[in-house]
Design a protein around this motif. Structure first.
Motif, PDB file in Angstrom:
ATOM      1  N   TYR A  79       0.792  -1.235   0.377  1.00 17.76           N
ATOM      2  CA  TYR A  79       0.001  -0.231   0.153  1.00 17.76           C
ATOM      3  C   TYR A  79       1.008   1.103  -0.434  1.00 17.76           C
ATOM      4  O   TYR A  79       0.529   2.061  -0.791  1.00 17.76           O
ATOM      5  N   LYS A  80       2.187   1.282   0.720  1.00 13.50           N
ATOM      6  CA  LYS A  80       3.138   1.985   0.380  1.00 13.50           C
ATOM      7  C   LYS A  80       2.958   3.017  -1.156  1.00 13.50           C
ATOM      8  O   LYS A  80       3.012   3.500  -0.885  1.00 13.50           O
ATOM      9  N   ILE A  81       3.413   1.578  -1.902  1.00  8.24           N
ATOM     10  CA  ILE A  81       3.981   2.162  -3.054  1.00  8.24           C
ATOM     11  C   ILE A  81       2.935   1.899  -3.714  1.00  8.24           C
ATOM     12  O   ILE A  81       2.463   3.355  -4.761  1.00  8.24           O
ATOM     13  N   LEU A  82       1.789   1.236  -4.533  1.00  4.06           N
ATOM     14  CA  LEU A  82       0.489   2.450  -4.387  1.00  4.06           C
ATOM     15  C   LEU A  82      -0.250   3.412  -3.924  1.00  4.06           C
ATOM     16  O   LEU A  82      -0.079   4.793  -4.815  1.00  4.06           O
ATOM     17  N   HIS A  83       0.421   4.215  -3.122  1.00  2.57           N
ATOM     18  CA  HIS A  83       0.616   5.659  -2.149  1.00  2.57           C
ATOM     19  C   HIS A  83       1.196   6.417  -2.708  1.00  2.57           C
ATOM     20  O   HIS A  83       0.524   7.915  -2.881  1.00  2.57           O
ATOM     21  N   GLU A  84       2.412   6.280  -2.826  1.00  5.12           N
ATOM     22  CA  GLU A  84       3.009   7.125  -3.685  1.00  5.12           C
ATOM     23  C   GLU A  84       2.802   7.268  -4.614  1.00  5.12           C
ATOM     24  O   GLU A  84       3.304   7.941  -5.924  1.00  5.12           O
ATOM     25  N   MET A  85       2.493   5.750  -5.794  1.00  4.41           N
ATOM     26  CA  MET A  85       1.748   6.132  -7.194  1.00  4.41           C
ATOM     27  C   MET A  85       0.773   7.153  -7.546  1.00  4.41           C
ATOM     28  O   MET A  85       1.237   7.986  -8.258  1.00  4.41           O
ATOM     29  N   PHE A  86      -0.075   6.388  -6.996  1.00  2.34           N
ATOM     30  CA  PHE A  86      -1.520   7.351  -6.887  1.00  2.34           C
ATOM     31  C   PHE A  86      -2.096   8.216  -6.022  1.00  2.34           C
ATOM     32  O   PHE A  86      -2.836   9.396  -6.064  1.00  2.34           O
ATOM     33  N   ASN A  87      -0.641   8.718  -5.155  1.00  2.00           N
ATOM     34  CA  ASN A  87      -1.112   9.811  -3.760  1.00  2.00           C
ATOM     35  C   ASN A  87      -3.172   9.342  -3.478  1.00  2.00           C
ATOM     36  O   ASN A  87      -3.374  10.810  -3.240  1.00  2.00           O
ATOM     37  N   ASP A  88      -3.743   8.577  -2.946  1.00  2.43           N
ATOM     38  CA  ASP A  88      -4.531   8.597  -2.654  1.00  2.43           C
ATOM     39  C   ASP A  88      -4.760   8.074  -1.502  1.00  2.43           C
ATOM     40  O   ASP A  88      -4.552   7.529  -0.603  1.00  2.43           O
ATOM     41  N   TRP A  89      -5.459   9.253  -0.260  1.00  3.35           N
ATOM     42  CA  TRP A  89      -5.381   8.932   1.012  1.00  3.35           C
ATOM     43  C   TRP A  89      -5.904   7.264   1.499  1.00  3.35           C
ATOM     44  O   TRP A  89      -6.051   7.018   2.067  1.00  3.35           O
ATOM     45  N   GLU A  90      -6.905   7.024   0.587  1.00  3.39           N
ATOM     46  CA  GLU A  90      -7.536   5.474   0.998  1.00  3.39           C
ATOM     47  C   GLU A  90      -6.109   5.022   1.585  1.00  3.39           C
ATOM     48  O   GLU A  90      -6.293   3.782   2.512  1.00  3.39           O
ATOM     49  N   TYR A  91      -5.149   4.587   0.760  1.00  2.00           N
ATOM     50  CA  TYR A  91      -4.218   3.918   0.599  1.00  2.00           C
ATOM     51  C   TYR A  91      -3.260   3.897   1.983  1.00  2.00           C
ATOM     52  O   TYR A  91      -2.558   3.408   2.654  1.00  2.00           O
ATOM     53  N   GLU A  92      -3.562   5.542   2.695  1.00  2.00           N
ATOM     54  CA  GLU A  92      -2.795   6.404   3.360  1.00  2.00           C
ATOM     55  C   GLU A  92      -3.633   5.387   4.825  1.00  2.00           C
ATOM     56  O   GLU A  92      -2.859   5.030   5.512  1.00  2.00           O
ATOM     57  N   GLN A  93      -4.280   5.119   4.992  1.00  2.00           N
ATOM     58  CA  GLN A  93      -5.360   4.878   5.776  1.00  2.00           C
ATOM     59  C   GLN A  93      -5.175   3.960   6.139  1.00  2.00           C
ATOM     60  O   GLN A  93      -5.083   3.041   7.569  1.00  2.00           O
ATOM     61  N   VAL A  94      -5.067   2.387   4.826  1.00  2.00           N
ATOM     62  CA  VAL A  94      -4.770   1.429   5.101  1.00  2.00           C
ATOM     63  C   VAL A  94      -3.688   0.930   5.684  1.00  2.00           C
ATOM     64  O   VAL A  94      -3.003   0.347   6.619  1.00  2.00           O
ATOM     65  N   MET A  95      -2.512   1.944   5.267  1.00  2.00           N
ATOM     66  CA  MET A  95      -1.230   1.938   6.054  1.00  2.00           C
ATOM     67  C   MET A  95      -1.709   2.229   7.978  1.00  2.00           C
ATOM     68  O   MET A  95      -0.819   1.421   8.285  1.00  2.00           O
ATOM     69  N   ARG A  96      -1.947   3.074   7.918  1.00  2.00           N
ATOM     70  CA  ARG A  96      -2.220   2.945   9.611  1.00  2.00           C
ATOM     71  C   ARG A  96      -2.767   2.367  10.039  1.00  2.00           C
ATOM     72  O   ARG A  96      -2.486   1.788  11.129  1.00  2.00           O
ATOM     73  N   VAL A  97      -3.887   1.493   9.845  1.00  2.00           N
ATOM     74  CA  VAL A  97      -4.253   0.433   9.988  1.00  2.00           C
ATOM     75  C   VAL A  97      -3.744  -0.401  10.719  1.00  2.00           C
ATOM     76  O   VAL A  97      -3.349  -1.605  11.512  1.00  2.00           O
ATOM     77  N   VAL A  98      -2.675  -1.135   9.070  1.00  2.00           N
ATOM     78  CA  VAL A  98      -1.504  -1.788   9.166  1.00  2.00           C
ATOM     79  C   VAL A  98      -0.968  -1.364  10.918  1.00  2.00           C
ATOM     80  O   VAL A  98      -0.032  -1.981  11.405  1.00  2.00           O
TER      81      VAL A  98
END
Length: 224
Positions: free
Chosen positions: A198-217
């Protein structure tokens, strides 16, 4: 071939349905049997031009008809976190809108009905208390990856625990300790894989939902 005339009203016009005196907006224009007919407020009925009049031109008594557009932020099956419940995950199982009208004030509240993933506990929460973790289409995959389909923190049956203690003579064998450590390491490795993906996805698309998943993990890793 007869040339089609231009419609008198267009989508978005505010009109009065003269036979009722009610106000609405044109939401669609159709051509039927050589004439234009109009849909008002997305209703099933259609009105001819003669039965409508622009509000700005209407001189009769108007019966106001309120049209409310509610924008829902969460939908059935979405995976969310609730303020005050830490890293616990909940699934949206229902929602309702409460409409409040007073003489000098008016508002709408959206209330969501939730089920906790770990134990099925039912909860109600307002929109401002929720944070999206995964949309419905990805919810089950996320839960399984996170190892929460059957909660890691599920309470152990006290009788089962007592039997195990008696059988082991109140001592945990070295083999059990090694197995527990291996299971824990496997869970940690899996969580780190999810975090990195999800970190890679966040860096690629800058979507806040990916950041939320990272925080949960990260919160799950801390609890382990």
């Amino acid at each position: 071939m007869e040339k089609r005339k231009k419609p008198k009203y267009k989508i978005g016009d505010t009109v009065v349905i003269t036979m009722y005196g009610t106000v609405g907006k044109i939401t669609d224009v159709k051509w039927l049997d050589g004439m234009h007919v109009y849909e008002v407020n997305k209703s099933e009925g259609l009105y001819m031009e003669a039965s409508l009049q622009l509000l700005s031109e209407y001189e009769g008594n108007v019966v106001e008809q309120e049209h409310i557009d509610i924008e829902y932020k969460f939908f059935f099956g979405d995976l969310v976190q609730v303020k005050g419940y830490g890293a616990d995950l909940f699934k949206v199982i229902g929602f309702r809108t409460e409409i409040w009208r007073y003489k000098e004030n008016a508002w709408e509240d959206v209330i969501y009905e939730l089920s906790r993933i770990s134990d099925g506990e039912w909860l109600e929460a307002g929109e401002e208390e929720l944070t999206i973790v995964a949309e419905a289409a990805n919810a089950e995959t996320f839960i399984q990856k996170l190892g929460l389909l059957f909660s890691v923190n599920k309470p152990q049956n006290p009788f089962e625990k007592e039997m195990k203690l008696n059988k082991r003579g109140y001592r945990q064998t070295e083999r059990d300790m090694v197995r527990k450590k291996d299971d824990q390491q496997e869970l940690i490795d899996g969580l780190l894989d999810i975090y990195n993906d999800y970190k890679i996805l966040h860096e690629m698309f800058n979507d806040w939902e990916y950041e939320q998943v990272m925080r949960v993990v990260l919160e799950k890793l801390k609890s382990i």
